[in-house]
Design a protein around this motif. Structure first.
Motif, PDB file in Angstrom:
ATOM      1  N   THR A  40      15.085  -4.606  -1.878  1.00 19.24           N
ATOM      2  CA  THR A  40      14.086  -3.546  -1.746  1.00 19.24           C
ATOM      3  C   THR A  40      14.444  -2.518  -0.679  1.00 19.24           C
ATOM      4  O   THR A  40      13.963  -1.389  -0.732  1.00 19.24           O
ATOM      5  CB  THR A  40      12.680  -4.114  -1.470  1.00 19.24           C
ATOM      6  N   ARG A  41      15.282  -2.900   0.263  1.00 13.49           N
ATOM      7  CA  ARG A  41      15.749  -1.912   1.251  1.00 13.49           C
ATOM      8  C   ARG A  41      16.471  -0.781   0.534  1.00 13.49           C
ATOM      9  O   ARG A  41      16.304   0.388   0.854  1.00 13.49           O
ATOM     10  CB  ARG A  41      16.654  -2.591   2.267  1.00 13.49           C
ATOM     11  N   TYR A  42      17.259  -1.136  -0.469  1.00  9.68           N
ATOM     12  CA  TYR A  42      17.987  -0.135  -1.231  1.00  9.68           C
ATOM     13  C   TYR A  42      17.062   0.648  -2.156  1.00  9.68           C
ATOM     14  O   TYR A  42      17.288   1.837  -2.397  1.00  9.68           O
ATOM     15  CB  TYR A  42      19.143  -0.785  -1.988  1.00  9.68           C
ATOM     16  N   VAL A  43      16.018   0.012  -2.637  1.00 11.03           N
ATOM     17  CA  VAL A  43      15.008   0.722  -3.434  1.00 11.03           C
ATOM     18  C   VAL A  43      14.381   1.827  -2.588  1.00 11.03           C
ATOM     19  O   VAL A  43      14.197   2.961  -3.052  1.00 11.03           O
ATOM     20  CB  VAL A  43      13.927  -0.247  -3.976  1.00 11.03           C
ATOM     21  N   VAL A 116      -4.297  -0.158   8.397  1.00 13.86           N
ATOM     22  CA  VAL A 116      -3.559  -0.353   7.141  1.00 13.86           C
ATOM     23  C   VAL A 116      -2.493  -1.402   7.387  1.00 13.86           C
ATOM     24  O   VAL A 116      -2.046  -1.606   8.512  1.00 13.86           O
ATOM     25  CB  VAL A 116      -2.923   0.956   6.614  1.00 13.86           C
ATOM     26  N   ARG A 117      -2.055  -2.042   6.315  1.00 13.04           N
ATOM     27  CA  ARG A 117      -1.108  -3.151   6.477  1.00 13.04           C
ATOM     28  C   ARG A 117       0.341  -2.674   6.656  1.00 13.04           C
ATOM     29  O   ARG A 117       1.180  -3.442   7.120  1.00 13.04           O
ATOM     30  CB  ARG A 117      -1.216  -4.075   5.269  1.00 13.04           C
ATOM     31  N   ASN A 118       0.629  -1.443   6.297  1.00 17.56           N
ATOM     32  CA  ASN A 118       2.012  -0.939   6.372  1.00 17.56           C
ATOM     33  C   ASN A 118       2.072   0.461   6.979  1.00 17.56           C
ATOM     34  O   ASN A 118       2.531   1.406   6.339  1.00 17.56           O
ATOM     35  CB  ASN A 118       2.611  -0.909   4.960  1.00 17.56           C
ATOM     36  N   PRO A 119       1.632   0.616   8.233  1.00 17.16           N
ATOM     37  CA  PRO A 119       1.589   1.963   8.805  1.00 17.16           C
ATOM     38  C   PRO A 119       2.961   2.626   8.972  1.00 17.16           C
ATOM     39  O   PRO A 119       3.055   3.854   8.906  1.00 17.16           O
ATOM     40  CB  PRO A 119       0.903   1.757  10.155  1.00 17.16           C
ATOM     41  N   ALA A 120       4.008   1.857   9.153  1.00 19.02           N
ATOM     42  CA  ALA A 120       5.340   2.473   9.261  1.00 19.02           C
ATOM     43  C   ALA A 120       5.732   3.116   7.935  1.00 19.02           C
ATOM     44  O   ALA A 120       6.325   4.204   7.908  1.00 19.02           O
ATOM     45  CB  ALA A 120       6.378   1.439   9.686  1.00 19.02           C
ATOM     46  N   TYR A 121       5.395   2.473   6.830  1.00 13.25           N
ATOM     47  CA  TYR A 121       5.653   3.049   5.513  1.00 13.25           C
ATOM     48  C   TYR A 121       4.788   4.292   5.306  1.00 13.25           C
ATOM     49  O   TYR A 121       5.243   5.286   4.743  1.00 13.25           O
ATOM     50  CB  TYR A 121       5.372   2.047   4.405  1.00 13.25           C
ATOM     51  N   SER A 122       3.549   4.218   5.760  1.00 14.63           N
ATOM     52  CA  SER A 122       2.664   5.389   5.660  1.00 14.63           C
ATOM     53  C   SER A 122       3.287   6.567   6.380  1.00 14.63           C
ATOM     54  O   SER A 122       3.275   7.700   5.875  1.00 14.63           O
ATOM     55  CB  SER A 122       1.294   5.087   6.287  1.00 14.63           C
ATOM     56  N   GLY A 123       3.847   6.310   7.552  1.00 15.78           N
ATOM     57  CA  GLY A 123       4.490   7.367   8.325  1.00 15.78           C
ATOM     58  C   GLY A 123       5.657   7.997   7.588  1.00 15.78           C
ATOM     59  O   GLY A 123       5.818   9.225   7.592  1.00 15.78           O
ATOM     60  N   THR A 124       6.460   7.185   6.935  1.00 11.98           N
ATOM     61  CA  THR A 124       7.586   7.729   6.179  1.00 11.98           C
ATOM     62  C   THR A 124       7.096   8.594   5.027  1.00 11.98           C
ATOM     63  O   THR A 124       7.605   9.693   4.800  1.00 11.98           O
ATOM     64  CB  THR A 124       8.481   6.597   5.631  1.00 11.98           C
ATOM     65  N   ILE A 125       6.113   8.100   4.300  1.00  6.38           N
ATOM     66  CA  ILE A 125       5.595   8.863   3.162  1.00  6.38           C
ATOM     67  C   ILE A 125       5.007  10.196   3.630  1.00  6.38           C
ATOM     68  O   ILE A 125       5.271  11.246   3.043  1.00  6.38           O
ATOM     69  CB  ILE A 125       4.550   8.031   2.386  1.00  6.38           C
ATOM     70  N   ILE A 126       4.241  10.172   4.707  1.00  5.14           N
ATOM     71  CA  ILE A 126       3.661  11.403   5.247  1.00  5.14           C
ATOM     72  C   ILE A 126       4.774  12.365   5.675  1.00  5.14           C
ATOM     73  O   ILE A 126       4.693  13.572   5.418  1.00  5.14           O
ATOM     74  CB  ILE A 126       2.712  11.087   6.423  1.00  5.14           C
ATOM     75  N   SER A 149       5.847   6.569  -4.093  1.00  3.83           N
ATOM     76  CA  SER A 149       4.837   5.565  -4.456  1.00  3.83           C
ATOM     77  C   SER A 149       5.462   4.408  -5.218  1.00  3.83           C
ATOM     78  O   SER A 149       5.149   3.245  -4.964  1.00  3.83           O
ATOM     79  CB  SER A 149       3.719   6.199  -5.287  1.00  3.83           C
ATOM     80  N   ILE A 150       6.344   4.720  -6.138  1.00  2.00           N
ATOM     81  CA  ILE A 150       7.016   3.669  -6.909  1.00  2.00           C
ATOM     82  C   ILE A 150       7.900   2.825  -5.987  1.00  2.00           C
ATOM     83  O   ILE A 150       7.849   1.587  -6.013  1.00  2.00           O
ATOM     84  CB  ILE A 150       7.836   4.271  -8.067  1.00  2.00           C
ATOM     85  N   GLY A 151       8.723   3.478  -5.166  1.00  2.00           N
ATOM     86  CA  GLY A 151       9.614   2.747  -4.264  1.00  2.00           C
ATOM     87  C   GLY A 151       8.856   1.849  -3.308  1.00  2.00           C
ATOM     88  O   GLY A 151       9.198   0.672  -3.126  1.00  2.00           O
ATOM     89  N   TYR A 152       7.811   2.384  -2.693  1.00  2.00           N
ATOM     90  CA  TYR A 152       7.062   1.587  -1.719  1.00  2.00           C
ATOM     91  C   TYR A 152       6.193   0.522  -2.385  1.00  2.00           C
ATOM     92  O   TYR A 152       5.953  -0.531  -1.789  1.00  2.00           O
ATOM     93  CB  TYR A 152       6.261   2.474  -0.765  1.00  2.00           C
TER      94      TYR A 152
END
Length: 187
Positions: A40-43, A116-126, A149-152
């Motif tokens: 999933t890191r590569y995804v 939220v359970r994944n704030p670091a991911y939220s930061g990347t998306i933002i 959205s699909i990747g995360y």
């Protein structure tokens, strides 16, 4: 394109890249033989690269926002970077780039992880959405949102399985308390 728009876009992209380089170098020593990443890191890497490629409007479909979109993009990019760095620093040594758990790991339920359970991911998306807003193209913004959205979604599914296996009922209770994965009241 507005004459300074490209400069802003590349400047923000460089800032984001330097931040990610810093994060990668900071977490280099957080390796573990207990990786449950399943690729999933590569995804995530592929979804980010595809998202950045979408900024160039490869389909040549243009639905433009007004010029204020550039300023909104700058704000989103900076807020996303700040959120990601804050969330990663809050995790400390528990943060890794791969999905993995260790025996010493504790379930973090406070700080940004109480919202939220994944704030670091939220930061990347933002952040990446901020780049898309700088293009002023609504179509590019939607493509970036869909790709990320699909990747995360794939990454989060794998990560939740690993955390459920490692923390058991404690993780289940945490998920009931903190219902949203990325954005309050949205997802």
């Amino acid at each position: 394109m507005i004459h300074y728009q490209t400069t802003i876009l590349y400047g923000l992209l460089i800032l984001w890249g330097l931040t990610e380089w810093f994060i990668k170098n900071r977490t280099k020593t957080n390796g573990s033989d207990n990786s449950q990443d399943k690729g999933t890191r590569y995804v995530i890497i592929i979804s980010i690269v595809l998202s950045i490629a979408m900024l160039n409007n490869p389909f040549k479909i243009t639905i433009l926002l007004p010029e204020w979109g550039i300023y909104l993009g700058i704000i989103l990019m900076l807020c996303g970077i700040i959120l990601r760095v804050y969330a990663i620093n809050y995790l400390g040594k528990a943060f890794t780039l791969n999905v993995q758990t260790t025996d010493e790991q504790e379930l973090v339920r406070s700080g940004p992880y109480a919202l939220v359970r994944n704030p670091a991911y939220s930061g990347t998306i933002i952040s990446i959405l901020g780049l898309a807003f700088v293009t002023l193209n609504v179509f590019s913004i939607l493509l970036v949102l869909i790709v990320l959205s699909i990747g995360y979604a794939i990454r989060i599914h794998t990560e939740e399985q690993a955390l459920q296996e490692h923390f058991g009922n404690a993780y289940h209770i945490y998920c009931q308390k903190v219902k949203y994965r990325l954005f309050p009241y949205i997802w």
